[in-house]
Design a protein around this motif. Structure first.
Motif, PDB file in Angstrom:
ATOM      1  N   SER A  19       0.993  -1.099   0.045  1.00  0.00           N
ATOM      2  CA  SER A  19       0.096  -0.024  -0.066  1.00  0.00           C
ATOM      3  C   SER A  19       0.821   1.235  -0.126  1.00  0.00           C
ATOM      4  CB  SER A  19      -1.001  -0.003   1.399  1.00  0.00           C
ATOM      5  OG  SER A  19      -0.085   0.020   2.460  1.00  0.00           O
ATOM      6  N   ILE A  20       0.434   2.224  -0.703  1.00  0.00           N
ATOM      7  CA  ILE A  20       0.934   3.630  -0.474  1.00  0.00           C
ATOM      8  C   ILE A  20       0.509   4.390   0.128  1.00  0.00           C
ATOM      9  CG2 ILE A  20       1.763   5.706  -2.289  1.00  0.00           C
ATOM     10  CD1 ILE A  20       1.894   3.829  -4.292  1.00  0.00           C
ATOM     11  N   SER A  21       1.109   4.850   1.375  1.00  0.00           N
ATOM     12  CA  SER A  21       0.501   5.893   2.330  1.00  0.00           C
ATOM     13  C   SER A  21      -0.118   7.110   1.525  1.00  0.00           C
ATOM     14  CB  SER A  21       1.653   6.189   3.273  1.00  0.00           C
ATOM     15  OG  SER A  21       1.931   4.903   3.961  1.00  0.00           O
ATOM     16  N   PRO A  22      -1.058   7.546   1.937  1.00  0.00           N
ATOM     17  CA  PRO A  22      -1.473   8.777   1.356  1.00  0.00           C
ATOM     18  C   PRO A  22      -0.848  10.004   1.849  1.00  0.00           C
ATOM     19  CG  PRO A  22      -3.097   8.050   2.946  1.00  0.00           C
ATOM     20  CD  PRO A  22      -2.182   7.047   2.768  1.00  0.00           C
ATOM     21  N   TYR A  46      -8.427  13.192   1.010  1.00  0.00           N
ATOM     22  CA  TYR A  46      -7.215  13.317   1.460  1.00  0.00           C
ATOM     23  C   TYR A  46      -7.003  13.185   2.852  1.00  0.00           C
ATOM     24  CZ  TYR A  46      -5.953  14.539  -3.212  1.00  0.00           C
ATOM     25  OH  TYR A  46      -5.720  14.448  -4.436  1.00  0.00           O
ATOM     26  N   ASN A  47      -6.001  12.961   3.437  1.00  0.00           N
ATOM     27  CA  ASN A  47      -5.741  12.609   5.082  1.00  0.00           C
ATOM     28  C   ASN A  47      -5.252  13.801   5.427  1.00  0.00           C
ATOM     29  OD1 ASN A  47      -4.947  11.615   7.370  1.00  0.00           O
ATOM     30  ND2 ASN A  47      -3.079  10.895   6.714  1.00  0.00           N
ATOM     31  N   ILE A  48      -6.090  14.714   6.305  1.00  0.00           N
ATOM     32  CA  ILE A  48      -5.716  15.827   6.745  1.00  0.00           C
ATOM     33  C   ILE A  48      -5.570  15.640   8.325  1.00  0.00           C
ATOM     34  CG2 ILE A  48      -6.578  18.389   7.405  1.00  0.00           C
ATOM     35  CD1 ILE A  48      -6.770  17.568   4.311  1.00  0.00           C
ATOM     36  N   VAL A  49      -4.070  15.613   8.518  1.00  0.00           N
ATOM     37  CA  VAL A  49      -3.747  15.311   9.842  1.00  0.00           C
ATOM     38  C   VAL A  49      -3.676  16.302  10.978  1.00  0.00           C
ATOM     39  CG1 VAL A  49      -2.218  13.433   8.664  1.00  0.00           C
ATOM     40  CG2 VAL A  49      -1.225  15.822   9.159  1.00  0.00           C
ATOM     41  N   ALA A 195     -11.949  23.619  -6.148  1.00  0.00           N
ATOM     42  CA  ALA A 195     -11.937  22.655  -7.051  1.00  0.00           C
ATOM     43  C   ALA A 195     -10.394  22.653  -7.418  1.00  0.00           C
ATOM     44  CB  ALA A 195     -12.728  22.743  -8.185  1.00  0.00           C
ATOM     45  N   VAL A 196      -9.852  23.970  -7.882  1.00  0.00           N
ATOM     46  CA  VAL A 196      -8.527  23.895  -8.229  1.00  0.00           C
ATOM     47  C   VAL A 196      -7.353  23.216  -7.342  1.00  0.00           C
ATOM     48  CG1 VAL A 196      -6.648  25.542  -9.106  1.00  0.00           C
ATOM     49  CG2 VAL A 196      -9.046  25.694  -9.881  1.00  0.00           C
ATOM     50  N   LEU A 197      -7.735  23.509  -5.954  1.00  0.00           N
ATOM     51  CA  LEU A 197      -6.933  22.955  -4.922  1.00  0.00           C
ATOM     52  C   LEU A 197      -6.879  21.674  -4.962  1.00  0.00           C
ATOM     53  CD1 LEU A 197      -4.988  23.997  -2.665  1.00  0.00           C
ATOM     54  CD2 LEU A 197      -6.958  23.966  -1.428  1.00  0.00           C
ATOM     55  N   VAL A 198      -7.953  20.926  -5.262  1.00  0.00           N
ATOM     56  CA  VAL A 198      -8.018  19.421  -4.972  1.00  0.00           C
ATOM     57  C   VAL A 198      -7.284  18.860  -6.320  1.00  0.00           C
ATOM     58  CG1 VAL A 198      -9.455  17.496  -5.308  1.00  0.00           C
ATOM     59  CG2 VAL A 198     -10.224  19.238  -3.819  1.00  0.00           C
ATOM     60  N   LYS A 199      -7.284  19.565  -7.588  1.00  0.00           N
ATOM     61  CA  LYS A 199      -6.496  19.096  -8.708  1.00  0.00           C
ATOM     62  C   LYS A 199      -4.974  19.301  -8.634  1.00  0.00           C
ATOM     63  CE  LYS A 199     -10.321  20.608 -12.124  1.00  0.00           C
ATOM     64  NZ  LYS A 199     -10.516  21.384 -13.079  1.00  0.00           N
ATOM     65  N   THR A 200      -4.827  20.485  -7.766  1.00  0.00           N
ATOM     66  CA  THR A 200      -3.275  20.618  -7.573  1.00  0.00           C
ATOM     67  C   THR A 200      -2.734  19.598  -6.709  1.00  0.00           C
ATOM     68  OG1 THR A 200      -3.524  23.145  -7.559  1.00  0.00           O
ATOM     69  CG2 THR A 200      -1.630  22.410  -6.226  1.00  0.00           C
ATOM     70  N   VAL A 201      -3.370  19.242  -5.489  1.00  0.00           N
ATOM     71  CA  VAL A 201      -3.066  18.274  -4.585  1.00  0.00           C
ATOM     72  C   VAL A 201      -2.603  16.946  -5.449  1.00  0.00           C
ATOM     73  CG1 VAL A 201      -3.244  16.907  -2.548  1.00  0.00           C
ATOM     74  CG2 VAL A 201      -3.925  19.389  -2.523  1.00  0.00           C
ATOM     75  N   ALA A 202      -3.487  16.591  -6.207  1.00  0.00           N
ATOM     76  CA  ALA A 202      -3.612  15.527  -7.104  1.00  0.00           C
ATOM     77  C   ALA A 202      -2.605  15.480  -7.928  1.00  0.00           C
ATOM     78  CB  ALA A 202      -4.924  15.171  -7.842  1.00  0.00           C
ATOM     79  N   GLY A 203      -2.250  16.528  -8.684  1.00  0.00           N
ATOM     80  CA  GLY A 203      -0.981  16.560  -9.347  1.00  0.00           C
ATOM     81  C   GLY A 203       0.182  16.589  -8.664  1.00  0.00           C
ATOM     82  N   LEU A 204       0.491  16.979  -7.283  1.00  0.00           N
ATOM     83  CA  LEU A 204       1.507  17.042  -6.696  1.00  0.00           C
ATOM     84  C   LEU A 204       1.632  15.631  -6.112  1.00  0.00           C
ATOM     85  CD1 LEU A 204       1.495  20.376  -4.703  1.00  0.00           C
ATOM     86  CD2 LEU A 204       2.907  19.790  -6.600  1.00  0.00           C
ATOM     87  N   ALA A 205       0.638  14.838  -5.635  1.00  0.00           N
ATOM     88  CA  ALA A 205       0.505  13.718  -5.393  1.00  0.00           C
ATOM     89  C   ALA A 205       1.294  12.606  -6.523  1.00  0.00           C
ATOM     90  CB  ALA A 205      -0.751  13.122  -4.809  1.00  0.00           C
ATOM     91  N   THR A 206       0.981  12.712  -7.437  1.00  0.00           N
ATOM     92  CA  THR A 206       1.513  11.908  -8.758  1.00  0.00           C
ATOM     93  C   THR A 206       2.587  12.358  -9.390  1.00  0.00           C
ATOM     94  OG1 THR A 206      -0.010  13.097 -10.392  1.00  0.00           O
ATOM     95  CG2 THR A 206      -1.099  11.429  -9.200  1.00  0.00           C
ATOM     96  N   GLY A 207       3.225  13.612  -9.065  1.00  0.00           N
ATOM     97  CA  GLY A 207       4.320  14.019  -9.597  1.00  0.00           C
ATOM     98  C   GLY A 207       4.126  14.645 -11.148  1.00  0.00           C
TER      99      GLY A 207
END
Length: 345
Positions: A19-22, A46-49, A195-207
């Motif tokens: 598993s890849i940790s979020p 997303y994992n908001i800690v 919505a743009v922020l969610v896309k940004t996090v997704a893009g950073l997560a995948t590189g």
């Protein structure tokens, strides 16, 4: 779970499951504007800690302690909340470090010291209510409307030393209507920005997200992943700034054009409100219409039929007041105001 097959030879492969940790994300924000972004991240899984927000402050009747909009949301959703008085406090820094965040998201929060924004391995991302590098500063929505812009948008970018100057990640633009108020633009930016922020996090997560320095021009025709293409900004580029709004900013100068006065009124509506005076009392104007016509009186003088219209003379016409608030009274439509007001009283 991710399944990976490693080929050992032409006839046999070994399969590993792991598993890849979020991403571990810390969110920083205070007002209602920021709640939409936090909610979008939560709903996206997303994992908001941790959630960092302003300390509770006295307010309302009885001056009871009031929680920020972000804290209320965080508590309702069982998120861990921190409310530091000072961001350089050693105890706060130690607790923030213990959250082991991969990424920090900042939406409508205060300025961060470097020790805070540089802490996560992936840095800190800010959501800004303009198409950077235009309208850097504290009040981008207000100034875009005051200046009569036909378009604005949102930008996500990486934080660095100088305010609002970090590398751009994503942008999305939208049109501003000629009668739109700052409040209406604010609400649009709140939803689009989330919505743009969610896309940004997704893009950073995948590189898969490229960064573009703000030294390059922003193309208003392009939204989505920012690239490193574009021509450098030059001294001929007219960059507008968005400083904090002060009382003097809100005072209406009726010697200006109808367009300029109309833009000031809607750019300061609903808060803090553009104002003038009427019979010695402060009059805030929240909505107006333009009437371009020859003026035969002194700028700032008003005309009214006492029933349905109140208008003030400008350089090239009149501003028709549609919604207003006189000192000591509630906000109301001009027709309601005129029914009960005695001019010169």
């Amino acid at each position: 779970m991710i399944e990976v097959k490693l080929k050992q030879n032409e006839n046999k492969a070994t399969t590993f499951n792991f598993s890849i940790s979020p991403l571990r994300i810390v969110f920083m924000g205070t007002p209602e504007f920021a709640v939409a972004s936090l909610d979008a991240l939560v709903k996206a899984g997303y994992n908001i800690v941790g959630v960092i927000t302003a300390p509770d402050k006295p307010g309302g009747r009885g001056m009871q302690l009031q929680q920020s909009a972000v804290k209320k949301y965080a508590v309702e959703n069982n998120l861990h909340v921190l409310q530091p008085e000072k961001l350089k406090n050693p105890d706060f820094l130690e607790e923030l470090k213990s959250l082991k965040a991969d990424l920090q998201i900042v939406v409508a929060f205060r300025m961060l010291p470097e020790v805070v924004w540089s802490m996560p391995r992936m840095g800190s991302v800010n959501l800004h209510g303009s198409l950077l590098p235009q309208y850097r500063g504290a009040a981008p929505i207000n100034w875009a409307v005051i200046n009569g812009e036909k378009e604005t948008g949102v930008t996500t970018f990486k934080l660095k030393h100088e305010i609002d100057t970090g590398d751009i990640l994503l942008q999305e633009s939208f049109a501003i209507g000629e009668n739109d108020t700052a409040g209406e633009v604010h609400d649009t930016i709140k939803e689009i920005g989330a919505a743009v922020l969610v896309k940004t996090v997704a893009g950073l997560a995948t590189g898969n997200l490229a960064e573009r320095p703000q030294s390059l021009r922003v193309s208003s025709e392009t939204s989505g992943v920012s690239s490193t293409h574009g021509s450098p900004l030059t001294a001929h580029d007219n960059l507008h700034h968005a400083p904090k709004i002060f009382t003097e900013t809100c005072k209406i100068d009726f010697t200006k054009t109808v367009e300029e006065v109309h833009n000031l009124i809607r750019g300061l509506s609903p808060f803090p409100g553009a104002f003038t005076t009427l019979d010695g009392k402060t009059l805030k104007i929240y909505k107006s219409e333009k009437q371009i016509t020859p003026v035969k009186t002194v700028a700032g003088n008003y005309e009214t039929d006492g029933k349905i219209f109140l208008k003030f003379a400008c350089a090239d016409g009149y501003i028709l007041v549609k919604e207003l608030q006189l000192e000591g009274k509630k906000k109301m439509l001009v027709e309601d105001f005129l029914r009960g007001y005695r001019f010169g009283a």
